[in-house]
Every structure is written in structure tokens, then in C-alpha cells.
Design an enzyme around this catalytic site. Structure first.
Site, mmCIF file in Angstrom:
data_model
loop_
_atom_site.group_PDB
_atom_site.id
_atom_site.type_symbol
_atom_site.label_atom_id
_atom_site.label_comp_id
_atom_site.label_asym_id
_atom_site.label_seq_id
_atom_site.Cartn_x
_atom_site.Cartn_y
_atom_site.Cartn_z
ATOM 1 N N HIS A 9 0.705 -1.139 -0.002
ATOM 2 C CA HIS A 9 -0.130 0.077 0.116
ATOM 3 C C HIS A 9 0.863 1.474 0.008
ATOM 4 C CE1 HIS A 9 0.476 -0.219 4.496
ATOM 5 N NE2 HIS A 9 0.439 0.942 4.581
ATOM 6 N N SER A 28 4.755 2.381 7.685
ATOM 7 C CA SER A 28 4.418 1.268 6.930
ATOM 8 C C SER A 28 5.671 0.668 6.067
ATOM 9 C CB SER A 28 3.143 1.456 6.134
ATOM 10 O OG SER A 28 2.054 1.778 6.819
ATOM 11 N N ASP A 66 0.123 -7.733 1.333
ATOM 12 C CA ASP A 66 0.576 -6.133 1.463
ATOM 13 C C ASP A 66 2.037 -6.180 1.577
ATOM 14 O OD1 ASP A 66 0.177 -3.449 1.756
ATOM 15 O OD2 ASP A 66 0.047 -3.694 3.961
#
Length: 509
Positions: free
Chosen positions: A255, A370, A290
Site C-alpha cells: 500500500h 508502513s 501487502d
């Protein structure tokens, strides 16, 4: 006491030299011998001496005596006496006339009764061996005290004039006084640190940073964690990534790079801790877990080593490193709060649902973390920070990271093939719970899939796959993906109140 005698045994006066008395030897005492003892221990008859004469051997006296062989003729010629002479090797000295010298007797002219030469002379009580010296002589032996050293001699080893010594002392006093005045003047200079009305706080020595401390781990690890910037006409943001290979391969979340894929005008830029920047290219993506891999051209990058995430235990110390809220090189500390926590999230822009087996931690994770690194107390990579669970939008101590072992498996496949295939049962399920059990309830079974081939039916509740318990739908997906495509695994399910075990051969998704 018997009378003293001369050396020849004749009696003489009781005084030898007028000062010492001479004692005559005791008379010889010959006790009578017992005839019986004499017969036992006495000499045999006809033996006059202590040893009997050796009898002749073979009728000839001395025939049994072994004589040494004669010396060789060469030795006799070299070392023997000249023929016809009886001279010995040791010959007496000769005088000037050629006659042998005769050493005179050193006691010649002394009386024959000299106690040193007459063995029969009587003993003499002589004077003491050591005599006391006169008191006057003993006092003379004492040495008078020597001259003492003066101060100049003691200090300089030689004599110094008194005037020179006085001038030296005056010079020393002047130098000391001048130094004291200078120090006093410097102390009077206005200085807030030396002001008598100020109390300084005590400062301890520098803080030590032993090996294994948070500062030590951060110093070693942060150069391998990068910031990933994406900027385009309609999108912009910052994420994190981890350098996992010397060829410039960087592991991050899908993402993080997905906006740059969706907006063709966006560019991915990697920023290292030393400020260097490089344009990145996408190598491969796996939206279902992911994870994504990008690559940059860089020389001598710092690569972070993978650890074994299966060895983690709840309570282990971990560090989260990344760029939260665009603040690069941020390090937060926490512990492992839980292991094997199934996490699901909606896919990007209607993409497939994200599901992965997560490590839960209370280390502060915020937007921008992230794709960053989760490292253990040795500095090894054990997870990729991916998401948080919050109701306020901020970090509340519920962060999730994809396990390091699974992330390494996915990244290797992406670098090798550019894509990843996962094991799948090809069955739709939902989470179900009852009073006695919980699991993943089958909603439908598509034809031609692994579940249909194994005999799984609708309404079955799957409770175990292999050695892992299944409590909900997300856990079923994670349990299946932990196996390889083509593996046959036992699946435990409940059907109409009965427990069944079916063997399912997994297929590709």
C-alpha cells in the site's frame, strides 16, 4: 695422679714450661682373658698374626695370583725407564754440585721430647684460643664520626657559595608570588560559573552505551531503513522500506507503492539516512499479503539481515524503525504483545482483501511507519510494520507487523518471478462461533477446487488445518497459506454434530 714424664717415658718434674702442667698417659690395662673365650675366639694354633698365610696353589707359592699382561712395546718405549737405569719419574732435586739436596729436618736442634713429634708425649692443657684485648686497644678501634654534609652539598652534590644559594631562594620566592597574584586576578574576573552566589548542578560522567542497548541497535540498523516518497499530480505521501539485498532491493508494503502505480505521473524516491536520494523501480507486488519489492541503483548499501521470527516470544523487546508522519529515522521501542494474530484489511481501490499472519507489538507505529523494520534485541529483521488498530487515528499500542519469515519468502519470490502464487482451498467461508466451538463456516464450494475434490460441503465448520487451530475466516486463510502449493494437509471440520478429518491437496490461488 701420676707424675709427668718425658717423651721417652722417663719421669720428669710436674711442670713442663713453668706455666702449664703436662699429664702422663694412663697406664695400659690388660684384663685377664677367660680360657674358654680364648678357645672360641682366639687365633688357631700356629697362626701368629691376624690373618693366616695363604696356602700355595698347585704346590707353587703365588701360582694362583692373576697378574696383568705386560704393556705394549710402544707404550713401554715411550713411557718406560731407559734400559740399564733404575731412575724413577720423581727424582730428588740436585744442588749446584750435582748432589741430591736433602731437606733439613725442621725440628732439628729441638729436644726429642717435642710434643708435636713424639707420639708418646703426654697431653698439655694449653692457654685459651682467644684472649681479651686490652681496654685501651678496644677504644682505639672505634672510628671517630666522619664529617657531615652541608645543605649545599646535600642538594647540589658540591659546594655552593652562600650568596648563590641565597639568590636562588629569592628567585624561587618571586616566581611563586607572581604565580599566586596572576591566579588571584584571574579568579576575580566576572564569570557566572565561578560566581560565589551560584550553585552548579552536578554533572555525571558520559552515559555508557553497551553492546545490545537500544542506542547500539539503532546505530547499526537505521542506515538500512529508508524513507520512500511518492509524489504525482494527484497523490503524495511518505512510507518506509528496508534494504534486504546488496543489489539495491528494498522490501516495503504494497500500500506504500500502490498510489504510485495507480498514478502514472507519480515517482518513487528513496531517501537514505545520509541524505542520498535515488529513483526506485517496482520489481513485484503481492496485494494479498501487502508486500512489495522495489529497486534502486546504489553503491555499497547497508543491508539488514533477516532473523528467525518463529523464535519470538511474547514479551520480547522489539524496535520499530521508519518514517512516521514524515519524520525519518524514528526509533520506537516496545515488546511483542502477541504472535500469530490474523489481520485483514480491505484491498487498495477494490483490490483483493489483505490477510496476513501478524506480530502484534505495543511499539509506537504511526502512518509513515508502513514498510519499515521491526527488529529484535539483536538487531535482526523479524517483521515488516504494516498497520495499526485505532479508534482515534493515532497510535494506541496496537501495531501489527508481517512476520519476518513470511516476508522473506514472499520477497524472494517477487525478486525471482515478479509475482507470488499462494496455496488455496478454493472455498468461501465466514467466521462462526457456537457455545461449544468456533471456526470458519463454509458458505459455498466452487467446483473444480481443492475443497470440492476433498469432499468439503456447505455448512461445514473448519476448526483445524494441519497443526494450526482455526477460529475464524482470516485464520483459515493464514493457515492454508503457510503451506506450499501441492501439499496434502489434514483438515478437521464439524458436520452435523460429528467431527471429520479430510485430506485436502492444496492448489494455487
Amino acid at each position: 695422679m701420676s707424675e709427668p714424664q718425658q717423651g721417652n717415658g722417663t719421669p720428669r718434674s710436674g711442670v713442663d714450661d713453668g706455666a702449664h702442667r703436662r699429664l702422663a698417659p694412663r697406664p695400659l690395662h690388660r684384663p685377664n682373658v677367660d680360657p674358654n673365650q680364648a678357645a672360641v675366639f682366639g687365633r688357631p694354633a700356629g697362626v701368629p698374626g691376624a690373618f693366616a698365610e695363604r696356602p700355595p696353589l698347585n704346590g707353587h707359592r703365588g701360582a694362583g695370583v692373576q697378574l696383568s699382561p705386560p704393556p705394549p712395546e710402544a707404550l713401554s718405549t715411550a713411557f718406560g725407564r731407559p734400559r740399564g737405569t733404575a731412575e724413577l719419574l720423581q727424582r730428588p732435586p740436585l744442588d749446584v754440585h750435582g748432589e741430591p739436596e736433602v731437606e733439613p729436618v725442621f725440628w732439628e736442634g729441638k729436644p726429642a721430647g717435642d710434643a708435636w713429634r713424639d707420639p708418646g708425649a703426654s697431653a698439655v692443657i694449653g692457654p685459651p684460643a682467644v684472649t681479651e684485648e686490652p681496654a685501651e686497644k678496644a677504644e682505639d678501634v672505634r672510628s671517630a664520626p666522619g664529617p657531615q654534609l652541608s645543605v649545599p652539598e646535600l642538594l647540589f652534590g658540591r659546594r655552593v657559595k652562600p650568596m648563590g644559594l641565597a639568590l636562588l631562594m629569592v628567585a624561587a620566592l618571586l616566581v611563586g608570588a607572581a604565580g599566586g597574584v596572576v591566579g588571584w586576578l584571574l579568579g576575580k574576573v566576572d564569570n557566572p560559573l565561578t560566581d560565589g552566589g551560584v550553585t552548579l548542578a552536578e554533572v555525571q560522567p558520559g552515559k555508557e552505551r553497551p553492546v545490545g542497548s537500544v542506542s547500539d541497535i539503532a546505530k547499526r540498523v537505521t542506515p538500512s531503513v529508508v524513507s520512500i516518497e511518492f509524489k504525482g499530480a494527484n497523490v503524495a505521501g511518505v512510507g518506509s522500506g528496508v534494504v534486504i539485498d546488496g543489489g539495491g532491493y528494498i522490501l516495503t508494503n504494497d500500500h506504500v507503492v500502490a498510489p504510485a502505480v495507480q498514478d502514472t505521473s507519480a515517482k518513487l524516491t528513496v531517501v537514505f539516512t545520509d541524505g542520498k536520494r535515488a529513483i526506485a523501480q517496482i520489481v513485484g507486488r503481492d496485494p494479498k499479503t501487502d508486500l512489495a519489492v522495489i529497486k534502486v541503483q546504489v553503491d555499497n548499501p547497508t543491508v539488514l539481515q533477516f532473523g528467525n521470527s518463529d523464535e519470538l516470544a511474547v514479551g520480547d523487546t522489539v524496535l520499530a524503525i521508519g518514517s512516521p508522519l514524515s519524520l525519518s529515522n524514528t526509533v520506537t521501542e516496545g515488546i511483542v504483545s502477541a504472535l500469530h494474530r490474523p489481520v485483514t484489511a480491505a484491498g487498495e481501490n477494490g483490490g483483493p482483501q489483505i490477510t496476513y499472519d501478524a506480530i502484534q507489538t505495543d511499539a509506537a507505529i504511526n502512518p509513515g511507519n508502513s514498510g519499515g523494520a521491526l527488529v529484535d534485541s539483536s538487531g535482526a529483521l523479524v517483521g515488516i510494520n504494516s498497520s495499526i488498530r485505532t479508534e482515534t487515528g493515532g497510535s494506541v499500542g496496537l501495531g501489527f507487523a508481517i512476520s519476518g519469515n513470511y516476508a522473506r519468502k514472499i520477497s524472494q519470490a517477487l525478486i525471482r518471478d515478479g509475482q507470488v502464487k499462494h496455496a488455496d482451498m478454493n472455498v468461501n467461508v465466514r467466521s462462526a462461533s457456537a457455545e461449544t466451538a468456533e471456526g470458519a463456516q463454509v458458505q459455498n464450494v466452487p467446483e473444480g477446487g481443492a475443497a470440492a475434490a476433498a469432499g468439503i460441503q456447505e455448512a461445514d465448520v473448519i476448526t483445524r488445518v494441519g497443526d494450526r487451530t482455526v477460529r475464524n475466516a482470516a485464520e483459515l486463510t493464514v493457515a492454508v497459506r503457510n503451506h506450499e502449493i501441492g501439499d496434502t494437509v489434514p483438515v478437521v471440520l464439524a458436520r452435523q454434530g460429528r467431527e471429520l478429518t479430510l485430506q485436502v491437496t492444496l492448489r494455487s490461488d
